[in-house]
Design an enzyme around this catalytic site. Structure first.
Site, short mmCIF file in Angstrom:
data_model
loop_
_atom_site.label_atom_id
_atom_site.label_comp_id
_atom_site.label_asym_id
_atom_site.label_seq_id
_atom_site.Cartn_x
_atom_site.Cartn_y
_atom_site.Cartn_z
N ASN A 56 0.84 -1.20 0.00
CA ASN A 56 0.00 0.00 0.00
C ASN A 56 0.87 1.25 0.00
O ASN A 56 2.02 1.21 0.44
CB ASN A 56 -0.86 0.00 1.28
CG ASN A 56 -1.80 1.19 1.35
OD1 ASN A 56 -2.44 1.55 0.36
ND2 ASN A 56 -1.89 1.80 2.52
N GLU A 87 4.75 10.47 -4.34
CA GLU A 87 4.12 9.14 -4.42
C GLU A 87 4.33 8.54 -5.80
O GLU A 87 4.62 7.35 -5.95
CB GLU A 87 2.62 9.24 -4.13
CG GLU A 87 2.29 9.71 -2.73
CD GLU A 87 0.79 9.64 -2.44
OE1 GLU A 87 0.13 8.72 -2.92
OE2 GLU A 87 0.29 10.54 -1.74
N HIS A 119 0.71 5.13 1.55
CA HIS A 119 -0.03 5.97 2.49
C HIS A 119 0.59 7.37 2.47
O HIS A 119 1.81 7.51 2.52
CB HIS A 119 0.04 5.37 3.90
CG HIS A 119 -0.72 6.17 4.91
ND1 HIS A 119 -2.10 6.11 5.00
CD2 HIS A 119 -0.32 7.06 5.83
CE1 HIS A 119 -2.50 6.94 5.95
NE2 HIS A 119 -1.43 7.52 6.47
C1 GRF Z 1 -3.02 8.78 -2.55
O1 GRF Z 1 -2.70 9.93 -1.84
C2 GRF Z 1 -2.60 7.56 -1.78
O2 GRF Z 1 -1.44 7.75 -1.02
C3 GRF Z 1 -3.77 7.32 -0.87
O3 GRF Z 1 -4.90 7.65 -1.63
C4 GRF Z 1 -4.53 8.58 -2.65
C5 GRF Z 1 -4.92 7.96 -3.95
O4 GRF Z 1 -4.74 8.81 -5.03
N1 GRF Z 1 -3.76 5.96 -0.36
P1 GRF Z 1 -4.81 8.25 -6.50
O5 GRF Z 1 -6.15 7.55 -6.66
O6 GRF Z 1 -3.66 7.31 -6.69
O7 GRF Z 1 -4.71 9.46 -7.38
#
Ligand code: GRF
Length: 214
Positions: free
Chosen positions: A104, A171, A106
């Site tokens: 995952n 991310e 986060h």
């Molecule tokens: C991201 O910030 C992720 O870290 C969290 O939910 C959000 C999802 O964004 N778990 P996306 O759907 O990938 O644009």
């Protein structure tokens, strides 16, 4: 043969898109969503990835939904299940079934700020450094073994949206990178909730915030 992953989403799917765009040495066997309206589904389908909806609202209990989801996932025989903004909590049974195969991202530097509204939590706490974490999933939400983290400064005039955007850019770099390492067989479970990434890494110095100009 290339390793197979399945990606689980609930919404926008920008992390999923970053993973698809990264040209990783793995096969994305399917993208699965619990919501038919998740924007990421169209994006995946446009790239020729099979998409499936397992709508949680059609199941009477969390356990029934998790069982259906697990069956759908297993149908694609993935070695790894990649959660990318999948907004459902799992039963202990589901987590046990996929233990070590469930990863995952986060949007905080865990163990700080588990749960929702992480950027709001970070601003309220007054931290100067925030970020994101890729971790394996265990029964305790947002607490599994950490693989990698990326940090960003929290700036004086930050809003929740500005901070979220800064973290999200990280991310999109961090998650594909971790999946690359996974595909290369470089993630080693050392036990005790610790993961080692094999290989050599340079230390990129320190992040101090605020840091004076010049
Ligand atoms: C991201 O910030 C992720 O870290 C969290 O939910 C959000 C999802 O964004 N778990 P996306 O759907 O990938 O644009």
């Amino acid at each position: 043969m290339r390793a197979r992953i399945v990606i689980l989403i609930s919404g926008r799917g920008s992390n999923m898109a970053a993973i698809l765009a990264a040209g990783l040495p793995l096969q994305v066997a399917a993208v699965i969503s619990n919501l038919p309206e998740a924007d990421g589904l169209e994006l995946a389908a446009a790239q020729g990835i099979p998409t499936v909806v397992v709508d949680h609202r059609l199941y009477p209990t969390r356990a029934a939904f998790d069982a259906a989801l697990a069956e759908t996932i297993e149908g694609y025989a993935p070695q790894l299940v990649v959660l990318a903004g999948f907004m459902r909590l799992f039963t202990a049974e589901f987590v046990a079934r996929f233990r070590g195969r469930l990863i995952n991202i986060h949007p905080s530097l865990l163990p700080s700020f588990p749960g929702l509204h992480t950027h709001r939590q970070a601003l309220a706490a007054g931290v100067r450094i925030h970020g994101c974490t890729v971790h394996f999933v265990t029964e305790q939400v947002d607490h599994g073994p950490i693989v990698a983290q990326a940090a960003v400064p929290v700036l004086a005039d930050d809003t929740e949206a500005l901070l979220a955007a800064r973290v999200l850019r990280c991310e999109h770099v961090l998650y594909p990178r971790v999946l690359q390492w996974w595909a290369e067989g470089r993630l080693e479970d050392q036990g005790g909730g610790r993961i080692r990434v094999r290989g050599s890494f340079r230390s990129s110095g320190s992040l101090m915030t605020p840091e004076p100009d010049a």
